[in-house]
Design an enzyme around this catalytic site. Sequence first.
Site, PDB file in Angstrom:
ATOM      1  N   ARG A 151      -3.996 -10.119   4.687  1.00 13.77           N
ATOM      2  CA  ARG A 151      -4.377 -10.071   3.260  1.00 13.77           C
ATOM      3  C   ARG A 151      -3.204  -9.553   2.441  1.00 13.77           C
ATOM      4  NH1 ARG A 151      -6.295  -6.274  -0.263  1.00 13.77           N
ATOM      5  NH2 ARG A 151      -7.844  -6.955  -1.786  1.00 13.77           N
ATOM      6  N   LYS A 203       0.803  -1.229   0.000  1.00 17.19           N
ATOM      7  CA  LYS A 203       0.000   0.000   0.000  1.00 17.19           C
ATOM      8  C   LYS A 203       0.832   1.274   0.000  1.00 17.19           C
ATOM      9  CE  LYS A 203      -4.443  -1.766   1.349  1.00 17.19           C
ATOM     10  NZ  LYS A 203      -5.498  -1.901   2.357  1.00 17.19           N
TER      11      LYS A 203
END
Length: 280
Positions: free
Chosen positions: A255, A221
Amino acid sequence: MQLYHKNKILKLDRPQVMGILNVTPDSFSDGGSFTQLDVALKQVDQMLGHGATIIDVGGESTRPGAAKVELSQELDRVVPIIEAIAERFDCWVSIDTSKAQVMTEAVAAGANLINDVRALQLPGALEAAATAQVPVCLMHMQGQPQTMQQAPQYDNVLLEVTAFFEQQVDRCVNAGIKREQIILDPGFGFGKTMEHNFSLVKHFAHFKQFNLPLLAGLSRKSMFEHLLAREVDERLAASLAGALLCAQQGAQIIRVHDVKETADVLKVLEATEQATIKIL
Ligand code: YH5
């Protein structure tokens, strides 16, 4: 702690790896075509071989600024892939969607878990999830994907995310979803500055108070781009560090894109925790 759907049980006594399967073709073909299905199944096979126990199938891009996806397009992308995975593999399949009809059709096609970055807040989603009788992941987001990163603001990000979880768990339980089938996720990168994201990493253990499964999604991210000035394909080490910090503080589901490396890191954590127990 464990999750269940029909005859399947997912034990959460050690952190599980959720492998990301994007079927958001910024490419040309739709999810039903032979080649895309074939490529996706190879990726699933690889992720399962590397230790993933959940495959998270997503047909809508929720990256900041990404275009909206029509219902029919999202269905065309995810349903054939979920059917194909469920037919061939004995794994947990998660559907990453916010749309009620996608939830319903995905579960009918074999999905075992609903992962909704909008925490079942779109019309019909709460009812669809309750009817489906699968575990649900409720993620926190401030704002909407298109604009959420423009100026995220909190008095106290930890307390606001906690209050959101309290409200949303109540809302789900009142709709008939079993409390123990709810997974909580602070939503790294969803309406949060780098500082907010790292506060949530630092205090991830705070969410253990709910006594519910916790999910952490940090893989590749932008919080790492801002910290390290690394392109998306150069964020593996940072993502692994984030995964470890959250798992060490009680995240049961991680995840990720990079299943093999994350599974190694989690094995190191598990071996360390086991060793500590033996010494005491
Ligand atoms: C999540 O955290 N995230 S989709 C931008 C990136 C890299 C990755 C710019 N679905 C989550 O993975 N579901 C997504 O680089 C999620 N938790 C849950 N439960 C965004 C994503 C990503 C975005």
